[in-house]
Design a protein around this motif. Structure first.
Motif, PDB file in Angstrom:
ATOM      1  N   ASN A 138     -73.549 -33.874  13.604  1.00 30.65           N
ATOM      2  CA  ASN A 138     -74.137 -32.848  14.957  1.00 30.65           C
ATOM      3  C   ASN A 138     -75.528 -32.629  14.819  1.00 30.65           C
ATOM      4  O   ASN A 138     -75.961 -31.442  15.179  1.00 30.65           O
ATOM      5  N   GLY A 139     -76.602 -33.539  14.433  1.00 32.32           N
ATOM      6  CA  GLY A 139     -77.973 -33.558  14.403  1.00 32.32           C
ATOM      7  C   GLY A 139     -78.452 -32.814  13.428  1.00 32.32           C
ATOM      8  O   GLY A 139     -79.641 -32.624  13.150  1.00 32.32           O
ATOM      9  N   ARG A 140     -77.625 -32.393  12.356  1.00 33.08           N
ATOM     10  CA  ARG A 140     -78.163 -31.612  11.134  1.00 33.08           C
ATOM     11  C   ARG A 140     -78.019 -32.320  10.021  1.00 33.08           C
ATOM     12  O   ARG A 140     -76.827 -33.117   9.886  1.00 33.08           O
ATOM     13  N   SER A 141     -78.714 -32.125   8.961  1.00 36.57           N
ATOM     14  CA  SER A 141     -78.490 -32.728   7.451  1.00 36.57           C
ATOM     15  C   SER A 141     -78.537 -31.602   6.687  1.00 36.57           C
ATOM     16  O   SER A 141     -78.148 -32.200   5.280  1.00 36.57           O
ATOM     17  N   SER A 142     -78.642 -30.594   6.642  1.00 40.21           N
ATOM     18  CA  SER A 142     -78.435 -29.559   5.808  1.00 40.21           C
ATOM     19  C   SER A 142     -77.431 -28.316   6.634  1.00 40.21           C
ATOM     20  O   SER A 142     -77.550 -28.034   7.655  1.00 40.21           O
ATOM     21  N   PHE A 143     -76.812 -27.806   5.544  1.00 41.52           N
ATOM     22  CA  PHE A 143     -75.725 -26.965   6.217  1.00 41.52           C
ATOM     23  C   PHE A 143     -75.775 -25.803   5.146  1.00 41.52           C
ATOM     24  O   PHE A 143     -75.626 -25.717   4.015  1.00 41.52           O
ATOM     25  N   PRO A 144     -75.543 -24.545   5.798  1.00 43.04           N
ATOM     26  CA  PRO A 144     -75.418 -23.281   4.977  1.00 43.04           C
ATOM     27  C   PRO A 144     -74.277 -23.038   4.200  1.00 43.04           C
ATOM     28  O   PRO A 144     -73.082 -23.656   4.798  1.00 43.04           O
ATOM     29  N   LEU A 145     -74.441 -22.372   3.233  1.00 41.42           N
ATOM     30  CA  LEU A 145     -73.054 -22.123   2.303  1.00 41.42           C
ATOM     31  C   LEU A 145     -72.654 -20.628   2.455  1.00 41.42           C
ATOM     32  O   LEU A 145     -73.371 -19.936   2.545  1.00 41.42           O
ATOM     33  N   SER A 146     -71.271 -20.587   2.095  1.00 42.28           N
ATOM     34  CA  SER A 146     -70.624 -19.243   2.100  1.00 42.28           C
ATOM     35  C   SER A 146     -70.895 -18.808   0.826  1.00 42.28           C
ATOM     36  O   SER A 146     -71.196 -19.437  -0.107  1.00 42.28           O
ATOM     37  N   LYS A 147     -70.641 -17.473   0.633  1.00 43.98           N
ATOM     38  CA  LYS A 147     -70.675 -16.767  -0.878  1.00 43.98           C
ATOM     39  C   LYS A 147     -69.613 -17.409  -1.650  1.00 43.98           C
ATOM     40  O   LYS A 147     -69.441 -17.554  -2.768  1.00 43.98           O
ATOM     41  N   GLU A 148     -68.510 -17.939  -0.660  1.00 44.35           N
ATOM     42  CA  GLU A 148     -67.416 -18.605  -1.627  1.00 44.35           C
ATOM     43  C   GLU A 148     -67.766 -19.849  -2.332  1.00 44.35           C
ATOM     44  O   GLU A 148     -67.025 -20.477  -3.134  1.00 44.35           O
ATOM     45  N   ASP A 149     -68.642 -20.489  -1.645  1.00 42.89           N
ATOM     46  CA  ASP A 149     -69.132 -21.818  -2.147  1.00 42.89           C
ATOM     47  C   ASP A 149     -70.024 -21.742  -3.428  1.00 42.89           C
ATOM     48  O   ASP A 149     -69.963 -22.913  -4.177  1.00 42.89           O
ATOM     49  N   LYS A 150     -70.456 -20.532  -3.781  1.00 46.50           N
ATOM     50  CA  LYS A 150     -71.282 -20.574  -4.825  1.00 46.50           C
ATOM     51  C   LYS A 150     -70.568 -20.490  -5.939  1.00 46.50           C
ATOM     52  O   LYS A 150     -69.855 -19.394  -6.149  1.00 46.50           O
ATOM     53  N   PRO A 151     -70.689 -21.095  -7.094  1.00 48.95           N
ATOM     54  CA  PRO A 151     -70.186 -21.133  -8.520  1.00 48.95           C
ATOM     55  C   PRO A 151     -70.471 -19.792  -9.156  1.00 48.95           C
ATOM     56  O   PRO A 151     -71.747 -19.396  -9.009  1.00 48.95           O
ATOM     57  N   GLU A 152     -69.745 -19.509  -9.988  1.00 43.66           N
ATOM     58  CA  GLU A 152     -70.092 -18.176 -10.977  1.00 43.66           C
ATOM     59  C   GLU A 152     -71.271 -18.375 -11.805  1.00 43.66           C
ATOM     60  O   GLU A 152     -71.818 -17.188 -12.131  1.00 43.66           O
ATOM     61  N   GLU A 153     -71.414 -19.423 -12.150  1.00 38.78           N
ATOM     62  CA  GLU A 153     -72.752 -19.515 -12.840  1.00 38.78           C
ATOM     63  C   GLU A 153     -73.966 -19.197 -12.190  1.00 38.78           C
ATOM     64  O   GLU A 153     -75.133 -19.183 -13.017  1.00 38.78           O
ATOM     65  N   ILE A 154     -74.142 -19.163 -10.720  1.00 35.65           N
ATOM     66  CA  ILE A 154     -75.271 -19.169 -10.204  1.00 35.65           C
ATOM     67  C   ILE A 154     -75.296 -17.748  -9.626  1.00 35.65           C
ATOM     68  O   ILE A 154     -74.543 -17.252  -8.893  1.00 35.65           O
TER      69      ILE A 154
END
Length: 172
Positions: free
Chosen positions: A139-155
């Protein structure tokens, strides 16, 4: 998940880049990709440690749990709590060694998830059906925002996670 509509080709001759990556598959050892990703993670942490010498870096290789839950397939990933995506790595090469070695053995793609200041974005590099390598565009985009749930605990506030998808979606 949305269907990838096109791939944004890497710079240079598309045929030349594809030929380079495909020929690397026959010229480099399979484990070179792991060394490249590991070194990028080390350098990302060292850049944080230059600003804060007491910073404790974390590098972890494991199964991408999010991918496993969403698609039911085990895919290997590397996670680090370095500075996140950067264009100022030690060799000013923007992680090309990892991308080339990684794409050589992961034609289904590499998913890069990066966080800076607590905000995360994802991109996917892959080889499309015409043999072109590049970034997926939906849909015209090549980067996508991530939610808090997507972040691993190590980060925490910054870091990077790269998932190696193998040559096919079903490759474990």
């Amino acid at each position: 998940m949305s269907t990838i509509q096109e791939v944004v080709p890497m710079r240079g001759s598309e045929q030349g880049i594809a030929l380079l990556i495909d020929s690397w598959r026959n010229q480099i050892k399979y484990d070179q990709q792991y060394r490249e990703f590991q070194q990028n993670a080390i350098e990302a942490i060292q850049r944080v440690q230059k600003k804060n010498p007491d910073y404790k870096g974390v590098i972890k290789w494991k199964v991408d749990e999010t991918h496993l839950k969403r698609f039911g397939m085990k895919k290997l990933c590397i996670i680090d709590n370095g500075e996140g995506s950067s264009r100022n790595n030690q060799n000013s090469n923007f992680g090309c060694g990892a991308k080339i070695a990684g794409l050589s053995y992961n034609r289904a793609g590499l998913i890069y998830k990066s966080w800076k200041d607590g905000k995360g974005f994802a991109i996917k590099f892959l080889r499309n059906g015409r043999g072109e390598y590049g970034m997926a565009k939906i849909n015209g985009r090549s980067s996508f925002p991530l939610s808090k749930e997507d972040k691993p605990e190590e980060i925490g506030e910054h870091g990077c996670m790269v998932t190696l998808l193998g040559d096919t979606d079903k490759q474990n």
